[in-house]
Design an enzyme around this catalytic site. Structure first.
Site, PDB file in Angstrom:
ATOM      1  N   ASP A 132      -5.718  -2.339   2.341  1.00 49.18           N
ATOM      2  CA  ASP A 132      -5.190  -3.636   1.892  1.00 49.18           C
ATOM      3  C   ASP A 132      -4.058  -4.120   2.782  1.00 49.18           C
ATOM      4  O   ASP A 132      -3.575  -3.406   3.656  1.00 49.18           O
ATOM      5  CB  ASP A 132      -4.738  -3.542   0.422  1.00 49.18           C
ATOM      6  CG  ASP A 132      -3.959  -2.258   0.124  1.00 49.18           C
ATOM      7  OD1 ASP A 132      -3.441  -1.650   1.067  1.00 49.18           O
ATOM      8  OD2 ASP A 132      -3.883  -1.876  -1.052  1.00 49.18           O
ATOM      9  N   HIS A 145      -4.521   0.745 -10.556  1.00 50.07           N
ATOM     10  CA  HIS A 145      -5.159   0.077  -9.414  1.00 50.07           C
ATOM     11  C   HIS A 145      -5.416   1.074  -8.277  1.00 50.07           C
ATOM     12  O   HIS A 145      -4.705   2.066  -8.118  1.00 50.07           O
ATOM     13  CB  HIS A 145      -4.377  -1.152  -8.945  1.00 50.07           C
ATOM     14  CG  HIS A 145      -3.114  -0.913  -8.170  1.00 50.07           C
ATOM     15  ND1 HIS A 145      -2.049  -1.779  -8.213  1.00 50.07           N
ATOM     16  CD2 HIS A 145      -2.738   0.063  -7.320  1.00 50.07           C
ATOM     17  CE1 HIS A 145      -1.085  -1.350  -7.424  1.00 50.07           C
ATOM     18  NE2 HIS A 145      -1.479  -0.219  -6.864  1.00 50.07           N
ATOM     19  N   GLU A 167      -6.427  -4.806  -8.951  1.00 54.32           N
ATOM     20  CA  GLU A 167      -5.665  -4.809 -10.189  1.00 54.32           C
ATOM     21  C   GLU A 167      -6.609  -4.806 -11.398  1.00 54.32           C
ATOM     22  O   GLU A 167      -7.813  -5.054 -11.251  1.00 54.32           O
ATOM     23  CB  GLU A 167      -4.763  -6.057 -10.222  1.00 54.32           C
ATOM     24  CG  GLU A 167      -3.805  -6.172  -9.042  1.00 54.32           C
ATOM     25  CD  GLU A 167      -2.620  -5.194  -9.117  1.00 54.32           C
ATOM     26  OE1 GLU A 167      -2.712  -4.145  -9.773  1.00 54.32           O
ATOM     27  OE2 GLU A 167      -1.587  -5.496  -8.479  1.00 54.32           O
TER      28      GLU A 167
HETATM   29  C1  GLP Z   1       0.350   0.339  -3.558  1.00 54.67           C
HETATM   30  C2  GLP Z   1      -0.933   0.368  -2.694  1.00 54.67           C
HETATM   31  C3  GLP Z   1      -1.913   1.366  -3.223  1.00 54.67           C
HETATM   32  C4  GLP Z   1      -1.153   2.604  -3.637  1.00 54.67           C
HETATM   33  C5  GLP Z   1      -0.338   2.315  -4.861  1.00 54.67           C
HETATM   34  C6  GLP Z   1       0.587   3.445  -5.280  1.00 54.67           C
HETATM   35  O1  GLP Z   1       0.765  -0.904  -3.938  1.00 54.67           O
HETATM   36  N1  GLP Z   1      -1.579  -0.890  -2.498  1.00 54.67           N
HETATM   37  O2  GLP Z   1      -2.883   1.643  -2.222  1.00 54.67           O
HETATM   38  O3  GLP Z   1      -2.035   3.641  -3.948  1.00 54.67           O
HETATM   39  O4  GLP Z   1       0.306   1.074  -4.776  1.00 54.67           O
HETATM   40  O5  GLP Z   1       1.669   3.585  -4.417  1.00 54.67           O
HETATM   41  P1  GLP Z   1       2.617   4.849  -4.411  1.00 54.67           P
HETATM   42  O6  GLP Z   1       1.845   5.982  -3.857  1.00 54.67           O
HETATM   43  O7  GLP Z   1       3.771   4.468  -3.533  1.00 54.67           O
HETATM   44  O8  GLP Z   1       3.021   5.080  -5.817  1.00 54.67           O
END
Ligand code: GLP
Length: 262
Positions: free
Chosen positions: A67, A138, A143
């Site tokens: 993304d 997500h 979402e």
């Molecule tokens: C982000 C990304 C995701 C990720 C998630 C969790 O916004 N778009 O790909 O898995 O949120 O992030 P984190 O590992 O920092 O908790």
């Protein structure tokens, strides 16, 4: 689903890296699906250690990020293009021309999303997809209520996601409202999926993804339909799994040669 509960974050990273290395074994030009967020960072560090030790070579590998924010240029420090460059491309000594991130600045976002899908196909499809998970379930930026058959497209971020990601935007820049993300249908085509989660803030999302009914309200629950998905979590992220003891037993009884820790 394979569910592995680890006693430490280091074990999560090591076992996840082992699953990824297994998934790309024998591939001349392996194709990785890479994620941003804090959860996969220790996996990248583990892979980098293997590369530095001469055990792994990703110089001919391709990578596709999940993304990107809409409206941040690739050289913006909080763009996922910049994040992937710093956490994946450089430490894993990958060829930058083979590392792809969706273009959140394209004039024609619909065409850019279609091109991204075609680039994944042209590379041969994703061998190993690394995933984190949002507290709202997500994956990528799919979402709640994302279609299970969705492809790469523009989405509006959930307010909880924008709040969670504000920590990366320390210079007063607000988290963008829109993003481009691979769809759940795109992610499900990866041949192997490795999802990692750490901390109790992820416990509800992990429980819903693994044990909940398959529901668009918890997008990661679509992984229950995947043939080769590993969910690798620490004790805190496993805290709401009803069958945690069963997963631990399964792991303990696995023949040694199937276990990432040998
Ligand atoms: C982000 C990304 C995701 C990720 C998630 C969790 O916004 N778009 O790909 O898995 O949120 O992030 P984190 O590992 O920092 O908790």
């Amino acid at each position: 689903m394979e569910v592995i509960i680890c006693s430490s974050g280091e074990d999560v990273a090591r076992i996840a890296a082992e699953r990824i290395v297994d998934a790309i074994a024998g591939r001349d030009e392996p194709v990785l699906g890479v994620a941003t967020g804090s959860s996969p960072l220790t996996i990248y560090a583990d892979l980098a250690r293997r590369i530095d030790a001469g055990e792994l070579d990703l110089s001919r590998a391709h990578a596709f990020a999940l993304d990107e924010y809409v409206g941040l240029p690739a050289d913006h420090p909080q763009s996922y293009a910049a994040t992937i460059k710093a956490t994946v491309t450089e430490p894993l000594r990958m060829d930058p021309s083979r590392v792809h991130v969706p273009d959140g600045m394209a004039d024609d976002l619909i065409a850019a999303c279609e091109d991204y899908e075609q680039a994944i196909v042209a590379a041969g499809g994703i061998d190993a997809q690394i995933l984190g998970i949002g507290a709202n379930g997500h994956i990528g930026f799919n979402e709640p209520t994302s279609s299970f058959t969705s492809r790469t497209r523009m989405k509006t971020l959930a307010e909880t996601t924008r709040v969670a990601n504000q920590r990366f935007f320390t210079n007063g820049v607000p988290v963008p409202v829109h993003c481009v993300t691979q769809g759940l249908g795109t992610i499900m085509e990866a041949r192997t999926i490795v999802l990692v989660a750490m901390g109790e803030g992820k416990a509800e999302a992990v429980a819903q993804a693994v044990e909940g009914p398959v529901s668009a309200m918890w997008p990661a629950s679509v992984l229950q339909f995947h043939r080769r998905a590993s969910v690798i979590v620490d004790e805190a992220a496993a805290g709401r799994l009803a069958l945690a003891d069963y997963y631990r037993d399964t792991w303990d009884r696995l023949p040694a040669h199937h276990r990432a820790d040998g």
